[in-house]
Design an enzyme around this catalytic site. Structure first.
Site, PDB file in Angstrom:
ATOM      1  N   HIS A   1     -66.036  44.815  23.342  1.00 51.22           N
ATOM      2  CA  HIS A   1     -66.446  43.875  24.691  1.00 51.22           C
ATOM      3  C   HIS A   1     -65.245  43.764  25.524  1.00 51.22           C
ATOM      4  O   HIS A   1     -65.298  43.737  26.682  1.00 51.22           O
ATOM      5  CB  HIS A   1     -66.533  42.389  23.881  1.00 51.22           C
ATOM      6  CG  HIS A   1     -66.318  41.330  24.904  1.00 51.22           C
ATOM      7  ND1 HIS A   1     -67.137  41.105  25.681  1.00 51.22           N
ATOM      8  CD2 HIS A   1     -65.337  40.444  24.981  1.00 51.22           C
ATOM      9  CE1 HIS A   1     -66.573  39.967  26.365  1.00 51.22           C
ATOM     10  NE2 HIS A   1     -65.343  39.498  25.941  1.00 51.22           N
TER      11      HIS A   1
ATOM     12  N   ASP B   1     -63.145  55.509  57.315  1.00 55.57           N
ATOM     13  CA  ASP B   1     -63.270  55.728  55.874  1.00 55.57           C
ATOM     14  C   ASP B   1     -62.230  55.965  54.945  1.00 55.57           C
ATOM     15  O   ASP B   1     -60.946  55.490  55.408  1.00 55.57           O
ATOM     16  CB  ASP B   1     -64.081  56.923  55.751  1.00 55.57           C
ATOM     17  CG  ASP B   1     -65.011  56.955  54.294  1.00 55.57           C
ATOM     18  OD1 ASP B   1     -64.541  56.772  53.247  1.00 55.57           O
ATOM     19  OD2 ASP B   1     -66.324  57.090  54.595  1.00 55.57           O
TER      20      ASP B   1
ATOM     21  N   TRP C   1     -58.869  45.763  21.078  1.00 52.26           N
ATOM     22  CA  TRP C   1     -58.675  46.624  22.203  1.00 52.26           C
ATOM     23  C   TRP C   1     -57.548  47.259  22.294  1.00 52.26           C
ATOM     24  O   TRP C   1     -57.151  48.278  23.177  1.00 52.26           O
ATOM     25  CB  TRP C   1     -59.190  45.798  23.403  1.00 52.26           C
ATOM     26  CG  TRP C   1     -58.200  44.711  23.932  1.00 52.26           C
ATOM     27  CD1 TRP C   1     -57.836  43.674  23.713  1.00 52.26           C
ATOM     28  CD2 TRP C   1     -57.256  45.321  25.230  1.00 52.26           C
ATOM     29  NE1 TRP C   1     -56.998  43.035  24.448  1.00 52.26           N
ATOM     30  CE2 TRP C   1     -56.620  44.084  25.439  1.00 52.26           C
ATOM     31  CE3 TRP C   1     -57.104  46.557  25.964  1.00 52.26           C
ATOM     32  CZ2 TRP C   1     -55.340  44.240  26.503  1.00 52.26           C
ATOM     33  CZ3 TRP C   1     -56.105  46.306  26.983  1.00 52.26           C
ATOM     34  CH2 TRP C   1     -55.454  45.097  27.040  1.00 52.26           C
TER      35      TRP C   1
ATOM     36  N   SER D   1     -59.558  58.128  36.350  1.00 50.38           N
ATOM     37  CA  SER D   1     -60.367  57.639  37.459  1.00 50.38           C
ATOM     38  C   SER D   1     -59.785  56.720  38.137  1.00 50.38           C
ATOM     39  O   SER D   1     -59.560  56.611  39.433  1.00 50.38           O
ATOM     40  CB  SER D   1     -61.715  56.826  36.820  1.00 50.38           C
ATOM     41  OG  SER D   1     -62.253  56.235  37.628  1.00 50.38           O
ATOM     42  N   SER D   2     -58.926  55.640  37.293  1.00 49.42           N
ATOM     43  CA  SER D   2     -58.156  54.528  38.072  1.00 49.42           C
ATOM     44  C   SER D   2     -56.941  55.233  38.708  1.00 49.42           C
ATOM     45  O   SER D   2     -56.584  54.751  40.010  1.00 49.42           O
ATOM     46  CB  SER D   2     -57.522  53.701  37.063  1.00 49.42           C
ATOM     47  OG  SER D   2     -58.393  53.100  36.249  1.00 49.42           O
TER      48      SER D   2
ATOM     49  N   HIS E   1     -48.949  45.040  30.203  1.00 47.75           N
ATOM     50  CA  HIS E   1     -48.743  43.786  30.886  1.00 47.75           C
ATOM     51  C   HIS E   1     -48.876  44.196  32.557  1.00 47.75           C
ATOM     52  O   HIS E   1     -49.567  43.123  33.236  1.00 47.75           O
ATOM     53  CB  HIS E   1     -47.227  43.212  30.758  1.00 47.75           C
ATOM     54  CG  HIS E   1     -47.287  41.697  31.061  1.00 47.75           C
ATOM     55  ND1 HIS E   1     -48.101  40.586  30.521  1.00 47.75           N
ATOM     56  CD2 HIS E   1     -46.970  41.309  32.385  1.00 47.75           C
ATOM     57  CE1 HIS E   1     -47.913  39.696  31.429  1.00 47.75           C
ATOM     58  NE2 HIS E   1     -47.446  39.903  32.409  1.00 47.75           N
TER      59      HIS E   1
ATOM     60  N   GLU F   1     -51.092  46.020  33.567  1.00 49.63           N
ATOM     61  CA  GLU F   1     -52.700  45.742  33.541  1.00 49.63           C
ATOM     62  C   GLU F   1     -52.944  44.425  33.819  1.00 49.63           C
ATOM     63  O   GLU F   1     -53.951  44.247  34.634  1.00 49.63           O
ATOM     64  CB  GLU F   1     -53.174  46.313  32.339  1.00 49.63           C
ATOM     65  CG  GLU F   1     -54.644  46.123  32.186  1.00 49.63           C
ATOM     66  CD  GLU F   1     -55.229  46.985  32.956  1.00 49.63           C
ATOM     67  OE1 GLU F   1     -54.943  47.851  33.562  1.00 49.63           O
ATOM     68  OE2 GLU F   1     -56.706  46.669  33.141  1.00 49.63           O
TER      69      GLU F   1
ATOM     70  N   TYR G   1     -51.675  42.235  35.894  1.00 50.25           N
ATOM     71  CA  TYR G   1     -51.382  41.882  37.064  1.00 50.25           C
ATOM     72  C   TYR G   1     -52.364  42.973  37.856  1.00 50.25           C
ATOM     73  O   TYR G   1     -52.795  42.435  39.092  1.00 50.25           O
ATOM     74  CB  TYR G   1     -49.941  42.026  37.567  1.00 50.25           C
ATOM     75  CG  TYR G   1     -49.376  40.888  36.782  1.00 50.25           C
ATOM     76  CD1 TYR G   1     -49.323  39.729  37.481  1.00 50.25           C
ATOM     77  CD2 TYR G   1     -48.728  41.215  35.711  1.00 50.25           C
ATOM     78  CE1 TYR G   1     -48.799  38.437  36.725  1.00 50.25           C
ATOM     79  CE2 TYR G   1     -48.050  40.038  35.021  1.00 50.25           C
ATOM     80  CZ  TYR G   1     -48.311  38.758  35.735  1.00 50.25           C
ATOM     81  OH  TYR G   1     -47.394  37.695  34.956  1.00 50.25           O
TER      82      TYR G   1
ATOM     83  N   SER H   1     -56.475  34.615  49.023  1.00 54.98           N
ATOM     84  CA  SER H   1     -55.670  34.477  50.441  1.00 54.98           C
ATOM     85  C   SER H   1     -56.571  34.872  51.604  1.00 54.98           C
ATOM     86  O   SER H   1     -55.913  34.639  52.787  1.00 54.98           O
ATOM     87  CB  SER H   1     -54.483  35.556  50.412  1.00 54.98           C
ATOM     88  OG  SER H   1     -53.740  35.197  49.131  1.00 54.98           O
TER      89      SER H   1
ATOM     90  N   HIS I   1     -43.240  40.337  25.454  1.00 55.50           N
ATOM     91  CA  HIS I   1     -43.575  38.986  25.188  1.00 55.50           C
ATOM     92  C   HIS I   1     -44.962  38.949  24.531  1.00 55.50           C
ATOM     93  O   HIS I   1     -45.410  37.852  23.934  1.00 55.50           O
ATOM     94  CB  HIS I   1     -43.781  38.055  26.276  1.00 55.50           C
ATOM     95  CG  HIS I   1     -44.578  38.407  27.446  1.00 55.50           C
ATOM     96  ND1 HIS I   1     -44.421  38.164  28.566  1.00 55.50           N
ATOM     97  CD2 HIS I   1     -45.973  39.078  27.214  1.00 55.50           C
ATOM     98  CE1 HIS I   1     -45.567  38.718  29.433  1.00 55.50           C
ATOM     99  NE2 HIS I   1     -46.367  39.079  28.588  1.00 55.50           N
ATOM    100  N   HIS I   2     -45.821  40.056  24.363  1.00 56.46           N
ATOM    101  CA  HIS I   2     -46.843  40.422  23.569  1.00 56.46           C
ATOM    102  C   HIS I   2     -46.583  40.555  22.210  1.00 56.46           C
ATOM    103  O   HIS I   2     -47.670  40.688  21.348  1.00 56.46           O
ATOM    104  CB  HIS I   2     -47.913  41.412  24.266  1.00 56.46           C
ATOM    105  CG  HIS I   2     -48.201  41.047  25.439  1.00 56.46           C
ATOM    106  ND1 HIS I   2     -49.474  40.712  25.689  1.00 56.46           N
ATOM    107  CD2 HIS I   2     -47.810  41.362  26.617  1.00 56.46           C
ATOM    108  CE1 HIS I   2     -49.664  40.560  26.968  1.00 56.46           C
ATOM    109  NE2 HIS I   2     -48.605  41.133  27.571  1.00 56.46           N
TER     110      HIS I   2
ATOM    111  N   THR J   1     -45.387  33.169  41.338  1.00 52.46           N
ATOM    112  CA  THR J   1     -46.880  32.805  41.072  1.00 52.46           C
ATOM    113  C   THR J   1     -46.913  31.286  41.436  1.00 52.46           C
ATOM    114  O   THR J   1     -47.856  31.008  42.294  1.00 52.46           O
ATOM    115  CB  THR J   1     -47.019  32.694  39.537  1.00 52.46           C
ATOM    116  OG1 THR J   1     -46.826  33.894  39.065  1.00 52.46           O
ATOM    117  CG2 THR J   1     -48.887  32.627  39.510  1.00 52.46           C
TER     118      THR J   1
ATOM    119  N   LYS K   1     -47.111  31.272  45.270  1.00 47.80           N
ATOM    120  CA  LYS K   1     -48.336  31.591  45.920  1.00 47.80           C
ATOM    121  C   LYS K   1     -49.324  30.501  45.897  1.00 47.80           C
ATOM    122  O   LYS K   1     -49.938  29.951  46.707  1.00 47.80           O
ATOM    123  CB  LYS K   1     -49.282  32.796  44.923  1.00 47.80           C
ATOM    124  CG  LYS K   1     -48.659  34.093  45.016  1.00 47.80           C
ATOM    125  CD  LYS K   1     -49.328  35.121  44.325  1.00 47.80           C
ATOM    126  CE  LYS K   1     -49.202  36.501  45.001  1.00 47.80           C
ATOM    127  NZ  LYS K   1     -50.127  36.737  46.058  1.00 47.80           N
TER     128      LYS K   1
ATOM    129  N   ARG L   1     -57.718  34.761  15.712  1.00 47.40           N
ATOM    130  CA  ARG L   1     -58.561  35.731  16.904  1.00 47.40           C
ATOM    131  C   ARG L   1     -59.224  36.732  15.799  1.00 47.40           C
ATOM    132  O   ARG L   1     -58.788  37.158  14.798  1.00 47.40           O
ATOM    133  CB  ARG L   1     -57.976  36.216  18.259  1.00 47.40           C
ATOM    134  CG  ARG L   1     -56.996  37.168  17.813  1.00 47.40           C
ATOM    135  CD  ARG L   1     -56.328  37.484  18.886  1.00 47.40           C
ATOM    136  NE  ARG L   1     -56.942  38.372  19.892  1.00 47.40           N
ATOM    137  CZ  ARG L   1     -56.328  39.045  20.915  1.00 47.40           C
ATOM    138  NH1 ARG L   1     -54.872  38.987  20.887  1.00 47.40           N
ATOM    139  NH2 ARG L   1     -57.025  39.713  21.951  1.00 47.40           N
TER     140      ARG L   1
END
Lengths: 519, 291
Positions: free
Chosen positions: A71, A100, A136, A163-164, A247, A249, A251, A262, A296-297, A322, A325, A444
């Protein structure tokens, strides 16, 4: 500068297979991402159904764990990221006055890798021993011990990464090289800015994930000992390399949504964006900080005290840009003549839910507190508030905002508002109780739980079904708008400003055959 | 399709990307099956590789044809340059993952494993190490006995290889000067020397690997030292091989009369790539072989 025209316009299926057109490729990305969203959504319903009551009723624990793992991979790599690449494809050339994307053939390639990679990922579930079941984050030793399904997943991640990277290279080349004369970087729409920075993050982070995945593959099959202490390696090494990717990722997923907010908030406040330059610098600061906060993870893996403190302070520092923003969005609305059409509702809702996710993120950033929350449902609630609450809200905001431009037809505004409110109720019903579950200690990635967690889990399950069924309204609205409806004007929204609104609705096949002059 | 020079070139729809993607899929699937001992694996890999190689020939061939026929204006050229530059940056980050793993193991985790005598009595975690359960390191240059391995020393083949790669960086720059001065002989000679130096490097590296496997007791499976050593130098060697093939293509194009002093992105892209593998090698020489 002007653009050449295609000599060939294939029709039918080959138009989509061979296309080099940014709008066609953008559509492909969006269609693909919503197909993956359905796949990932069904998996989430399997998870929530199993969690309807304590004990094991619907699925085997191993299959449950495969569902949570796949998932997440499907939603992140198959839905959220490709959807925003689709938006970038559609909008960036139109917003910066280009005919283009810079590298159209590579653009097609970066899309068509995705369905093949997704095939590998989904096939993993049907292999002997099943798909990946270790989460994951594919931590060893579980990901080293799994069967052939894990190999399918790892190679799928490799392809998704290619691809990315290709897509990001294209976006950077487009933004840096294809802007209309007069459009300096600091006159660029915020969506183009956030994507420029996101693309940089992708190019810096995805190869590191490829490195981590490669080390897993060699540990699995070629006898290396990167993550095996008996050979001098360390399983925690994987976590460091993974989160160095992981991390940024986060953002990568959220910055383009910030770009969408914005664009939309000024339009419906009928005021220019407040603090444009500070918005750019805040985005760049977030990107920079995202590379020095990864551990921090992993506060609970036994890092030295100096490491815990460094990562705690650097993480909390992210709250500053943040906050800038959010302050700017609020100040844009201040004394604006605001209206609340569907895109604005999604943008505002996104800012709200993101703020909730941001604050729970601050709670998680505090090392001693995190020892309590680590791997509980509090974390699940937090990242769904960020990824669903900001990224997917931003995606829906963008689609409603630009759908009239893409299709040339206005969508049904009443139904759009229903979609927003039902999703918002369902989303909060699903994920808000999970905060309490986590704080109370429910872990979890587990198919069974203690009896006292039942009630909150039931609310969560009801919310999940409610949310997903509500999305049918969206598919109905989108398909209706593609097929017909009231004609949209070129500007579509009264307060809309930017080059994309100077083009016809729907826009011509090549966005700006003659580059506009930007004052 | 127009060839006017003032226009940004937008290519026609192309079948190459999706077929290349299918090739990539076959290659990945074949690799998965191979690793899990399914006999069809190598065949899928072969098919995938064949598709990708064929597609590269066709796709690059088309791009070269377009470039030589003057289809690309200066702006298209800049797009290619940005594309190549960021591609190389992505490669830098790929190597960074493995360098990061090396530094982390050497500076932190190996010492942590060795610090606590309760965990692995008698193991101190000094580098090079194959871990508490792995082979025991003996000083570089000694012949290892049973249950021992000898790490690769820096001042034999690796030092020679450093000289070779640095010289090849000079020869490719010399070739570039030749191209800028329209001195075709210098261009071709410089490229030829670069290709020759690249092939010498690969041959010496292969010799070094055989030496490691047969005489030093050093293999990919020799704990974390063997893993970081072979993965870093192996991926680098793979990149040198790719770079040499790219240089051979550029050499062939130079012989065929391609490139002008003011229009030679293909040459520069390969030269950049070559300098990149050169710089990675310097990192390898210092951190993998020397220190």
């Amino acid at each position: 500068m002007s653009a050449d025209h295609h000599a060939e316009h294939p029709t039918g299926i080959s138009r989509w297979l061979f296309t080099t057109n940014h709008k066609d490729i953008g559509t492909l990305y969006l269609v693909f991402s919503f197909i993956m969203a359905i796949v990932g959504g069904v998996m989430s319903l399997v998870i929530r159904s199993e969690l309807w009551q304590p004990g094991l009723q619907l699925v085997e624990p191993n299959f449950f764990n495969q569902m949570t793992t796949v998932h997440a991979l499907v939603m992140i790599f198959g839905f959220a990221m490709p959807a925003f690449v689709g938006l970038a494809n559609w909008m960036i050339p139109m917003m910066i006055g280009a005919p283009d994307m810079a590298l159209p053939r590579m653009n097609n390639w970066s899309f068509w890798i995705l369905p093949f990679a997704a095939t590998l990922l989904i096939l993993s579930l049907f292999m002997p021993g099943g798909g990946p079941a270790g989460g994951w984050t594919i931590y060893p030793p579980l990901s080293v011990q799994g069967g052939i399904g894990v190999d399918f997943t790892l190679l799928a991640i490799h392809m998704l990464g290619i691809s990315s990277i290709l897509g990001s290279i294209n976006i950077i080349a487009t933004v840096l090289n294809m802007r209309a004369p007069g459009m300096t970087l600091m006159k660029m729409p915020m969506f183009a800015w956030t994507w420029l920075i996101t693309a940089f993050l992708l190019i810096a982070a995805m190869p590191v994930l490829a490195g981590a995945v490669t080390m897993l593959i060699t540990d699995r099959h070629f006898g290396t000992h990167f993550f095996d202490a008996a050979g001098g390696g360390d399983p925690v090494l994987f976590q460091h390399v993974f989160w160095f990717f992981g991390h940024p990722e986060v953002y990568i997923l959220v910055l383009p949504a910030f770009g969408v907010f914005s664009q939309i908030i000024p339009t419906f406040s009928r005021k220019p964006l407040f603090g444009y330059a500070s918005m750019v610098y805040a985005t760049a600061s977030i990107a920079f900080l995202s590379f020095i906060v990864w551990a921090h993870h992993m506060y609970t893996v036994g890092m030295p005290m100096a490491g815990e403190l460094f990562f705690m302070y650097s993480t909390m520092l992210i709250a500053v840009p943040t906050g800038v923003k959010i302050f700017n969005w609020v100040s844009t609305m201040w004394r604006g003549s605001m209206t609340f059409e569907t895109p604005m509702l999604w943008a505002l809702g996104g800012v709200f839910t993101f703020a909730v996710g941001g604050f729970s993120g601050l709670m998680l950033a505090i090392t001693p507190a995190d020892f309590q929350y680590q791997d509980t449902y509090f974390v699940v609630a937090h990242f769904h508030y960020v990824i669903f609450g900001a990224t997917i809200y931003g995606l829906f905001a963008a689609i409603y905002y630009w759908l009239p431009k893409w299709t040339g037809h206005l969508y049904n505004e009443t139904l759009g508002k229903w979609h927003f409110w039902l999703t918002t109720i369902g989303f909060n019903l699903t994920f808000f109780p999970q905060h309490f579950l986590g704080l109370a200690g429910m872990p979890r990635r587990i198919p069974d739980y203690a009896l006292q967690f039942t009630e909150f889990n039931r609310w969560s399950t009801i919310g999940a079904f409610f949310t997903i069924i509500s999305q049918l309204i969206f598919f109905y609205i989108a398909i209706r708008a593609m097929k017909g409806g009231a004609k949209a004007t070129d500007q579509v929204w009264e307060g809309a400003d930017g080059l994309e609104w100077t083009l016809s609705s729907p826009p011509p096949y090549h966005s700006f055959a003659v580059a506009p002059k930007v004052k | 399709m127009s060839t006017a020079n003032s226009h940004y070139y937008l290519p026609n729809p192309s079948p190459w990307p999706i077929i290349t993607s299918a090739g990539l899929f076959a290659l990945a699937l074949g690799f998965i099956l191979l690793m899990n001992n399914v006999s069809a694996g190598p065949w899928f890999m072969l098919a995938g590789t064949a598709i990708i190689v064929y597609m590269m020939i066709r796709w690059f061939g088309q791009v070269i044809g377009e470039s030589e026929s003057g289809t690309y204006n200066a702006q298209v050229d800049r797009s290619f340059r940005w594309g190549m530059a960021w591609f190389i940056f992505s490669e830098v980050m790929f190597f960074a993952a493995f360098f990061g793993a090396l530094f982390y193991v050497r500076q932190f985790s190996a010492q942590w494993i060795g610090a606590d005598d309760l965990l692995w009595p008698g193991y101190d975690g000094t580098w090079p190490t194959a871990g508490p359960k792995g082979l025991i390191p003996v000083p570089a240059g000694t012949i290892p006995g049973a249950n021992q391995f000898s790490p690769m020393g820096a001042w034999g083949i690796p030092a020679i290889n450093t000289l070779i790669l640095l010289s090849s960086g000079a020869t490719v720059t010399w070739a570039h000067w030749g191209l800028l001065k329209d001195n075709r002989a210098q261009l071709i000679t410089g490229l030829f020397l670069t290709v020759a130096l690249g092939m010498t490097f690969i041959a010496l590296q292969a010799f070094e690997y055989v030496h490691a496997y047969t005489e030093l007791g050093l293999t990919l499976k020799t704990g974390v030292y063997g893993a970081t050593f072979f993965m870093l130098t192996g991926f680098h060697g793979f990149h040198v091989t790719m770079g040499t093939i790219m240089l051979m293509v550029i050499l062939g194009r130079a012989i065929a009369g391609h490139f002008r002093a003011d229009h030679h992105f293909g040459f520069e892209a390969v030269a950049w790539y070559w300098h990149f593998v050169d710089v990675v090698w310097l990192g390898l020489f210092i951190f993998v072989y020397w220190l």
